[in-house]
Design an enzyme around this catalytic site. Structure first.
Site, PDB file in Angstrom:
ATOM      1  N   HIS A 154      31.891  64.688 -41.498  1.00 22.50           N
ATOM      2  CA  HIS A 154      30.928  63.968 -41.983  1.00 22.50           C
ATOM      3  C   HIS A 154      29.587  63.878 -41.180  1.00 22.50           C
ATOM      4  O   HIS A 154      28.401  64.299 -41.484  1.00 22.50           O
ATOM      5  CB  HIS A 154      31.200  62.390 -42.218  1.00 22.50           C
ATOM      6  CG  HIS A 154      30.316  61.578 -42.469  1.00 22.50           C
ATOM      7  ND1 HIS A 154      30.067  61.029 -44.003  1.00 22.50           N
ATOM      8  CD2 HIS A 154      29.229  60.889 -41.978  1.00 22.50           C
ATOM      9  CE1 HIS A 154      28.956  60.113 -43.779  1.00 22.50           C
ATOM     10  NE2 HIS A 154      28.680  60.071 -42.635  1.00 22.50           N
ATOM     11  N   GLU A 155      29.873  63.811 -39.698  1.00 29.02           N
ATOM     12  CA  GLU A 155      28.724  64.017 -38.854  1.00 29.02           C
ATOM     13  C   GLU A 155      28.197  65.374 -38.620  1.00 29.02           C
ATOM     14  O   GLU A 155      27.054  65.481 -38.290  1.00 29.02           O
ATOM     15  CB  GLU A 155      29.154  63.161 -37.516  1.00 29.02           C
ATOM     16  CG  GLU A 155      29.578  61.651 -37.461  1.00 29.02           C
ATOM     17  CD  GLU A 155      28.666  60.681 -38.278  1.00 29.02           C
ATOM     18  OE1 GLU A 155      27.432  61.008 -38.015  1.00 29.02           O
ATOM     19  OE2 GLU A 155      29.000  59.565 -38.698  1.00 29.02           O
ATOM     20  N   HIS A 158      25.228  66.082 -41.035  1.00 29.40           N
ATOM     21  CA  HIS A 158      24.184  65.338 -40.696  1.00 29.40           C
ATOM     22  C   HIS A 158      23.562  66.203 -39.609  1.00 29.40           C
ATOM     23  O   HIS A 158      22.430  66.548 -39.472  1.00 29.40           O
ATOM     24  CB  HIS A 158      24.458  63.837 -39.583  1.00 29.40           C
ATOM     25  CG  HIS A 158      24.624  62.703 -40.657  1.00 29.40           C
ATOM     26  ND1 HIS A 158      23.875  62.268 -41.757  1.00 29.40           N
ATOM     27  CD2 HIS A 158      25.656  61.689 -40.668  1.00 29.40           C
ATOM     28  CE1 HIS A 158      24.183  61.331 -42.106  1.00 29.40           C
ATOM     29  NE2 HIS A 158      25.434  60.991 -41.730  1.00 29.40           N
ATOM     30  N   ASP A 165      23.388  59.900 -45.528  1.00 32.06           N
ATOM     31  CA  ASP A 165      24.550  59.089 -45.852  1.00 32.06           C
ATOM     32  C   ASP A 165      24.460  58.998 -47.356  1.00 32.06           C
ATOM     33  O   ASP A 165      23.145  58.751 -47.840  1.00 32.06           O
ATOM     34  CB  ASP A 165      24.709  58.019 -45.093  1.00 32.06           C
ATOM     35  CG  ASP A 165      25.077  58.205 -43.527  1.00 32.06           C
ATOM     36  OD1 ASP A 165      26.018  59.006 -43.801  1.00 32.06           O
ATOM     37  OD2 ASP A 165      24.729  57.466 -42.759  1.00 32.06           O
TER      38      ASP A 165
END
Length: 916
Positions: A154-155, A158, A165
């Site tokens: 998930h990170e 980014h 998000d």
């Protein structure tokens, strides 16, 4: 080689943008990933093992989530110098904390273990780094945030692909087209219930969510609880902790209605659309075989090894360069380089001479010995490779492997042979820091500093700008605890004509004061120096170096907090004086206030705009309300001054995140530019922002199992409206150098449109829709636009994709204000063409005097209905409050209900709108 040819060649080598990551994608695998353990983390071997397990499992999850495209190939784990020795630990090469992709560090505030990615740029642009806390890595927060390996993916999305998000803790609910209140999420196939869930001790109560009479959405304490068992596969950017979630939201299942940051920042595109548009994706194809597991290297920070390689060629006689270099090098040796470091020195012209073998700095004795080795005369040609190769010999005499050693190269001349040793430099494992002095300094050496992860600085021949001392001062080790690094509080200079006085003040705040060092330089004759501490006591005992034309004073112990006053009286006319002040943290347990500055690119081709960024922090906590100014100096010493803003408009992506930004388009000439930033407490009260970091991982409040909520430990909450007021402070920082090419000397038409409006908001006042936004300028965020075009639609996609054909609002009475002012405008809702529309969507374009049109703004919206709440457990549907209990209105006689729904940033440029 000409400048344009060189810049073209350089682009092949440069990392994208000015992001400092060393990661490269090679045959579908990410190489050069650095996970750094912060020096403040107590030694715990389990952290290393947990990192390995997390990355290994995450690699497989990433591979499947990206349609068998990407995996983690090799990872370096950077271990603090304070941890015990281990035969497995090797010496780093180019790896350092500066280049860390993942930082394992204590929480920003005690108890706040939320993982997050430092990300302050636009959609599709890389982030800075991922922050995990030791407790998170050790698996102690799995209930609240889900498995660490999934969260790493998930990170990583980014960090690497610039997505955002798909939840929004500030706007957790919205009014959907279904006329129901929905949780902000992607995809809407994720099931769950909305409840108020409160626990006291072991006793927990659950009730349905009530509608807030102001927002017409659920009350503040309402939360979305996902079902534990799901079948929906998307999305990783919403809640990757759900077992069934293994994909990113794509064009088919993306929730464009939700007020997510992804929609706001990425033009309502799904995360998979953004990822699919990345260079990573375009340069790869899906693999057939599964990927190999990641390979790990354990690297331990060692004592610093630095060799100064100083140019003493004939051109160093010009513009007082040799003496200015010696002043800056002395400041570096006296103040910047840390105790315990090994330092050597080489001089070069057409050949090189070793002037000092490596000496370990234990006390002032070694520092003073090195001062004696600086050059006293300049003559001869320029052979950069000879200087670098001699430096390698100096290092090898003590360390057979030169991995991680630093070469500080200062040069003012061109050298056509410099490119001949690029391969040797690249293979050496050494880091090259380049300080380019004057407009003719060799361009090819930039490639060496880029390839080796070094810094690139530029100093002009305008001595009063203090560029050389700033550059050497910025070379403090990034691998030590911040409390042990010298911070620059002040850097000023003046060229005095007729008026002999240079007066000023320096603020020493309570977070600094240890090893405080005042340095004064002059060009012709020693001035009369007066310095008083905050209580008015005069400071004496300056060490005066008449040969190098400098004087300095080290304050013993901890310097007094407050305003220090200085007065310098020149004895020569004209005269150039400079004042530099450094200090270190007063207390190792209290982080000092710091400023970091950078440009968004290392190289740029005119007329592309650039962005200046400056981050003001105490530890990891943002500082708000500071006055931040950027000074951008060209090769010939011309300075452009920019006020940087943290207002969430123009170049600034996020309001109140401690990152101050501004567009830079005032290019005066081709060649190098340098960036310097000054921050101080302004007229407004400067505060710490205790608000949660942007892009933090979603906290899972609990799971729904068999219709009942199984709660997780609540997040440690801090009153986010509480701002800690800060005392006065000053800081300066160098942002390094960048290169601009293709600037034309011919007159040019207006090239720059107004900047995109990104903070448009809509509210209700009676039967009017009130709009607010920050004014753009004639040229991005400078000047004033000529007029605004406001259009509305019942369809968000029609408004986004066919803006010119949407219903236009009459803006005859709307007169634009100066850039960065607050704009307001009210209008009555017209008859939109879409039947059965549930919302009105609003967007703006601005037009400048040359008829250039901005990108379309974010899209604001208001709802045309009163949303229905879902019944709680054992409840009938809640009744609205009396003021809401009205007949359902048809669309053409609507009750406009304010919906504070997140904005949707539009990235497509629309030129030449039809004017109403």
């Amino acid at each position: 080689m000409g400048l344009l040819d060189f810049v073209f060649l350089l682009v092949l080598y440069l990392l994208q943008g000015s992001n400092t990551s060393l990661v490269q994608l090679n045959n579908n695998g990410y190489e050069g990933i650095i996970i750094a353990i912060d020096p403040h983390v107590p030694e715990d071997g389990k952290i290393i093992e947990e990192i390995k397990g997390m990355v290994t499992t995450a690699s497989t999850y990433l591979f499947e989530a990206t349609e068998k495209r990407f995996f983690f190939k090799n990872v370096s784990i950077l271990i603090p110098n304070s941890w015990k020795e281990n035969s497995q630990y090797k010496r780093p090469k180019h790896e350092s904390y500066k280049h860390a992709d993942v930082l394992v560090a204590p929480p920003t505030l005690p108890g706040r273990d939320e993982p997050y990615t430092k990300q302050f740029t636009a959609c599709e642009e890389k982030g800075e780094y991922i922050h995990f806390t030791p407790d998170f890595v050790l698996g102690k927060k799995q209930n609240e945030y889900g498995p660490s390996d999934r969260l790493l993916v998930h990170e990583w999305a980014h960090l690497r692909w610039g997505v955002f998000d798909e939840y929004n803790e500030d706007e957790p609910f919205y009014s959907a087209k279904s006329k129901k209140i929905e949780a902000t999420r992607c995809s809407t196939g994720i099931t769950g219930i909305n409840r108020v869930y409160k626990c006291q001790g072991n006793s927990c109560t659950t009730r349905g969510c009530r509608i807030d009479s102001k927002t017409k959405l659920y009350e503040k304490d309402c939360q979305f609880f996902p079902d534990k068992d799901q079948t929906e596969k998307a999305s990783i950017m919403f809640m990757q902790g759900i077992n069934s979630v293994v994909e990113f939201c794509n064009k088919k299942n993306h929730n464009q209605e939700a007020p997510s940051l992804q929609n706001k920042m990425c033009n309502s595109r799904s995360t998979w659309e953004v990822i699919s548009n990345s260079e990573d994706f375009k340069n790869t194809t899906s693999m057939e075989a599964p990927p190999p597991p990641p390979v790990f290297s354990l690297l331990k920070i060692r004592e610093r090894i630095a060799c100064l390689v100083l140019d003493k060629s004939g051109s160093m006689n010009s513009f007082n360069r040799l003496n200015r270099m010696n002043q800056a090098a002395k400041h570096f040796l006296l103040q910047t380089i840390e105790n315990g470091s090994w330092v050597g020195m080489v001089h070069f012209d057409s050949t090189a001479n070793v002037k000092s073998n490596l000496i370990q700095i234990i006390s002032s004795k070694e520092r003073n010995k090195l001062l004696e080795s600086l050059p006293t005369a300049a003559n001869g040609g320029t052979s950069i490779c000879a200087g670098i190769k001699s430096a390698f010999q100096v290092v090898r005499e003590i360390h057979p492997q030169i991995d991680g050693s630093e070469i500080v190269l200062l040069t003012d001349g061109e050298d056509n042979s410099a490119k001949n040793c690029i391969d040797e430099v690249k293979q050496s494992g050494a880091i090259i820091h380049l300080i380019a002095l004057g407009p003719s300094a060799d361009q090819a050496v930039i490639e060496m500093s880029t390839l080796t992860g070094g810094n690139h600085f530029f100093a002009s021949d305008e001595a009063q700008n203090n560029g050389l001392i700033d550059a050497f001062g910025a070379l403090a080790s990034g691998n030590t605890d911040i409390s042990q690094q010298p911070l620059q509080l002040e850097s000023k200079g003046l060229t005095l004509n007729n008026n002999p006085w240079m007066n000023g003040t320096v603020i020493i705040d309570s977070t600094v004061g240890k090893d405080t060092f005042f340095l004064i330089t002059w060009a012709r004759q020693s001035p009369i120096i007066s310095l008083w501490d905050p209580s008015g006591t005069p400071m004496r005992n300056f060490t005066v170096d008449t040969v190098s034309k400098m004087a300095y004073l080290s304050i013993p112990g901890t310097a007094k907090v407050g305003v220090w006053t200085y007065s310098l009286q020149a004895k020569a006319n004209p005269e150039t004086l400079t004042m530099t002040v450094n200090s270190q943290a007063a207390n190792s347990s209290v982080p000092p206030i710091t400023v970091n500055a950078k440009m968004n690119k290392d190289t740029n081709s005119f007329p592309s705009p650039m962005i200046v960024y400056a981050e003001v922090l105490q530890g990891h906590v943002p500082i708000l309300g500071a006055n931040v100014t950027a000074f951008i100096e060209s090769s010939n010493g011309n300075i452009e001054v920019l006020e940087l803003l943290d207002n969430g408009a123009g170049a600034d992506s996020f309001k109140n995140d401690g990152v101050y930004s501004r567009y830079f388009i005032a290019y005066s000439e081709n060649g190098r530019y340098s960036l310097k930033v000054r921050a101080y407490r302004g007229a407004n009260v400067t505060t710490q922002n205790l608000r949660h970091p942007l892009n933090r991982a979603a906290h899972i409040p609990g799971w729904v199992v068999d219709g009942k909520i199984e709660g997780n430990p609540p997040r440690v909450e801090i009153d986010e409206d509480t701002h800690t007021t800060l005392e006065s402070f000053t800081r300066t920082a160098s942002g390094g150098a960048f290169v601009v090419s293709n600037i034309s000397k011919l007159p040019l038409p207006d090239l720059y449109p107004p900047s995109q409006i990104t903070d448009l908001e809509a509210t209700l006042n009676g039967d009017e829709i009130n709009l607010t936004w920050t004014a753009p300028g004639d040229n991005f965020d400078v000047g004033k636009v000529q007029w605004y075009i406001i259009r509305i639609s019942g369809s968000i996609l029609d408004l986004r994709d066919n803006f010119d054909n949407a219903l236009q609002v009459n803006t005859t009475d709307l007169l634009p204000n100066e850039a960065n002012s607050k704009e307001t405008f009210a209008f009555k809702q017209g008859n939109i063409s879409e039947e059965n529309a549930t919302h009105i969507f609003i967007a703006i374009q601005s037009v400048d005097k040359s008829n250039l049109t901005s990108k379309l703004s974010n899209i604001a919206q208001v709802a045309l209905f009163i949303p229905q709440a879902e019944p709680g457990p054992d409840e009938s549907p809640p009744n609205p409050s009396p003021d809401e209990n009205q007949p359902n209105s048809r669309v053409n006689i609507v009750i406009l209900v304010l919906l504070v729904v997140g904005s949707v940033a539009i990235v497509s440029t629309i030129i030449g709108a039809t004017i109403y």
